[in-house]
Design an enzyme around this catalytic site. Structure first.
Site, short mmCIF file in Angstrom:
data_model
loop_
_atom_site.label_atom_id
_atom_site.label_comp_id
_atom_site.label_asym_id
_atom_site.label_seq_id
_atom_site.Cartn_x
_atom_site.Cartn_y
_atom_site.Cartn_z
N LYS A 1 -15.88 -29.93 6.00
CA LYS A 1 -15.52 -31.26 6.48
C LYS A 1 -16.77 -32.04 6.89
O LYS A 1 -17.39 -31.77 7.91
CB LYS A 1 -14.59 -31.16 7.69
CG LYS A 1 -14.10 -32.54 8.12
CD LYS A 1 -13.95 -32.62 9.61
CE LYS A 1 -14.65 -33.74 10.30
NZ LYS A 1 -14.98 -34.96 9.66
N GLU B 1 -24.35 -26.19 16.90
CA GLU B 1 -25.64 -26.86 17.11
C GLU B 1 -25.33 -28.22 17.69
O GLU B 1 -24.60 -29.00 17.08
CB GLU B 1 -26.38 -27.02 15.78
CG GLU B 1 -27.01 -25.75 15.24
CD GLU B 1 -28.00 -25.12 16.20
OE1 GLU B 1 -28.60 -25.83 17.03
OE2 GLU B 1 -28.17 -23.89 16.12
N CYS C 1 -31.29 -34.84 16.11
CA CYS C 1 -31.12 -34.06 17.35
C CYS C 1 -32.46 -33.52 17.81
O CYS C 1 -32.62 -33.11 18.95
CB CYS C 1 -30.09 -32.97 17.17
SG CYS C 1 -30.32 -32.00 15.71
N GLU D 1 -28.35 -37.86 25.92
CA GLU D 1 -28.75 -38.06 24.53
C GLU D 1 -28.20 -39.40 24.05
O GLU D 1 -27.01 -39.66 24.14
CB GLU D 1 -28.20 -36.93 23.65
CG GLU D 1 -28.70 -37.07 22.22
CD GLU D 1 -28.25 -35.93 21.31
OE1 GLU D 1 -27.06 -35.59 21.33
OE2 GLU D 1 -29.11 -35.41 20.58
P1 ADP Z 1 -21.31 -37.49 16.23
O1 ADP Z 1 -21.54 -38.20 17.51
O2 ADP Z 1 -22.52 -37.03 15.53
O3 ADP Z 1 -20.30 -38.14 15.35
P2 ADP Z 1 -19.35 -35.51 16.80
O4 ADP Z 1 -19.54 -34.27 17.58
O5 ADP Z 1 -18.33 -36.48 17.27
O6 ADP Z 1 -20.77 -36.12 16.70
O7 ADP Z 1 -18.99 -35.16 15.29
C1 ADP Z 1 -19.54 -34.09 14.58
C2 ADP Z 1 -18.51 -33.60 13.58
O8 ADP Z 1 -17.40 -33.07 14.31
C3 ADP Z 1 -17.94 -34.68 12.69
O9 ADP Z 1 -17.70 -34.16 11.40
C4 ADP Z 1 -16.64 -35.02 13.36
O10 ADP Z 1 -15.67 -35.57 12.51
C5 ADP Z 1 -16.20 -33.65 13.86
N1 ADP Z 1 -15.23 -33.69 14.94
C6 ADP Z 1 -14.97 -34.68 15.82
N2 ADP Z 1 -13.99 -34.36 16.67
C7 ADP Z 1 -13.58 -33.10 16.33
C8 ADP Z 1 -12.61 -32.18 16.84
N3 ADP Z 1 -11.82 -32.49 17.86
N4 ADP Z 1 -12.50 -30.98 16.25
C9 ADP Z 1 -13.31 -30.64 15.22
N5 ADP Z 1 -14.23 -31.46 14.70
C10 ADP Z 1 -14.37 -32.67 15.23
#
Ligand code: ADP
Length: 482
Positions: free
Chosen positions: A173, A250, A284, A383
């Site tokens: 994903k 990470e 990061c 951050e």
């Molecule tokens: P960023 O600020 O870089 O978007 P996130 O941590 O929100 O960081 O997103 C990193 C990844 O995690 C993306 O692919 C996002 O769609 C996914 N993501 C966001 N929310 C969830 C969740 N509740 N469970 C699993 N994956 C998620």
């Protein structure tokens, strides 16, 4: 009409009811394509396809897996200009940065192609007579790969390649903002010979797709890169699911670059500019804190400011652009809020920090350099993930080290100095998974471990030969021949 890109499940293109437009952050009138938005049912289908493909894939010979990863690597490298341009168009890093990222992804695939042939076990004499002990590495099953938007090709490559090399199948994903690079990578891997169901692409929302993966019973492990808050949500779901999932997270950074009085000025300025502002500060590993000792402070700030004056913030695809746009409107808004927070906390906005209007429109922000920052301010603790650096003035090395470590994060830490004594001490005492001496905090090799301490990472390291720690499980077999 923009082209439509479906999910790829079980080797088939599977369209979905919902789709979102992928917008170029350098030119928001430019739509790269319409990308499918997977549902929970699509995740289920992907996990089933991956589970069914697993036994045959796990039995493939190392040579077969090597061949596929190497062919995919060759294609990425040969198409680096085209795919690097696509990456820059959807993410906003400059075209040279996009091309370098695709090249790196190719190198990562090639490295793990080699690892297929090097994976082995151990044969250990038992403490009991006539018995031998064999320790082997076995694949985990289906690995869920959840990735962020800032390295749309390299991060998926450095998760998918070791997963496949070790004999796992994958549900992948990508982040909502960068599905085109993910689609291209998935297609390249299939063209290289990946059997149906071994790699499944499900695009869409984290709260739907990512969360369905984190608690899916057919997924044995999750490798995730993103924010700490989402990482904690994913971790909680991995622990709550049955069977419990292995996880590798990470997360963020608030990486310090220490500049000591005895530093080479040009090196220090280049490390700061590169680490803080290149890739629009959206790494990061970015140096968001510059910790500078008294004796070099004024000269360093003058030289850094002159360097900032000469940088061009413009369309990522334009030749001569040093810094592309911010990835989207909501990240731009967040950057801007932090610029206001910094000012209201009493820091001085020494340079930049203004939005830039262009036609066609994009999310442009001048890099922002804050001075008069102290370690308690939010701009020094949280951050931001934008082209914003906070300069903290310190009296000496000891204070610099204390402040460098005064953070919840621990990904990377850099020091610019010509003193062996301070460089050695810093390498030993910086609380981070990566340390850099006279090098930017960002920009890493692809064949050695990557990861951090404290809130930056959880679980085994990524990349290099150490990556197998996550993607395999050890089996200890006791054998008495008769
Ligand atoms: P960023 O600020 O870089 O978007 P996130 O941590 O929100 O960081 O997103 C990193 C990844 O995690 C993306 O692919 C996002 O769609 C996914 N993501 C966001 N929310 C969830 C969740 N509740 N469970 C699993 N994956 C998620």
């Amino acid at each position: 009409m923009a082209d439509r890109y479906p999910n790829l499940i079980g080797g088939e293109k599977m369209d979905s009811q919902e789709a979102t437009a992928n917008i170029n952050p350098s030119n928001t009138d430019d739509v790269i394509g319409e990308f499918a938005q997977a549902s929970r049912q699509d995740v289920d289908a992907a996990a089933t396809a991956a589970r069914e493909a697993f036994p045959a894939w796990a039995r493939t010979t190392p040579a077969e897996r090597h061949g596929i990863l190497q062919r995919a690597s060759d294609e990425l490298v040969s198409r680096k200009n085209e795919l690097g341009t696509l990456l820059s168009r959807e993410e906003g890093k400059t075209r040279p940065e996009g091309i370098a990222e695709v090249t790196r992804a190719g190198q990562v695939l090639s490295f793990f192609a080699g690892e297929c042939l090097r994976l082995g076990g151990e044969l250990i004499p038992s403490v009991r007579p006539g018995v031998s002990v064999e320790v082997t590495r076995e694949p985990l099953g289906v690995v869920g790969v959840i990735t962020p938007w800032n390295f749309p090709t390299a991060i998926p490559a450095w998760k998918i390649a070791p997963a496949l090399a070790c004999g796992n199948t994958v549900v992948f994903k990508p982040a909502e903002l960068v599905p085109a690079s993910a689609w291209a990578l998935t297609e390249v891997l299939h063209r290289a010979g990946l059997p149906a169901g071994v790699l499944n692409l499900v695009m869409g929302q984290g709260s739907v797709v990512g969360s369905a993966m984190a608690d899916h019973p057919d997924i044995a492990a999750i490798t995730f890169t993103g924010s700490v808050a989402t990482g904690q949500t994913v971790a909680a779901a991995c622990v709550a699911s049955r069977p419990m999932k292995k996880m590798q997270l990470e997360m963020g950074g608030k990486n310090p670059l220490v500049v000591l009085d005895d530093a080479d000025l040009d090196t220090a300025v280049e490390c700061a500019v590169n680490g803080s502002f290149f890739s629009t500060g959206q790494r990061c590993t970015a140096s968001s804190r510059l910790i500078v000792t008294d004796g070099i402070y004024d000269t360093f700030i003058d030289a850094l400011t002159r360097r900032l004056d000469g940088l061009t913030v413009d369309d990522a695809l334009k030749e001569g652009t040093d810094i592309g746009p911010v990835v989207d409107q909501s990240q731009l808004q967040k950057d801007f809020e932090y610029i206001q927070i910094g000012q209201s906390e009493g820091a001085t906005l020494h340079w930049g920090g203004q939005t830039i209007e262009r036609t066609p429109p994009g999310h442009y922000l001048q890099p922002a350099l804050f001075t008069d920052v102290n370690s308690r301010m939010r701009i020094a603790r949280e951050e931001i993930f934008g082209p914003i650096a906070a300069v903290i003035r310190v009296a000496n090395y000891a204070e610099a080290l204390d402040i460098a470590n005064d953070t919840q994060y621990g990904l990377t830490a850099g020091i610019c100095t010509t003193s062996l004594k301070y460089a050695s001490d810093f390498r030993r005492n910086a609380q981070s998974g990566l340390t850099m001496v006279n090098l930017p905090t960002a920009g890493l090799d692809y064949h050695v471990p990557f990861g951090g301490m404290k809130d930056s990472s959880y679980g085994p390291r990524e990349q290099g030969r150490h990556a197998v720690e996550f993607y395999t499980s050890l089996k200890t077999s006791y054998v008495r021949p008769e």
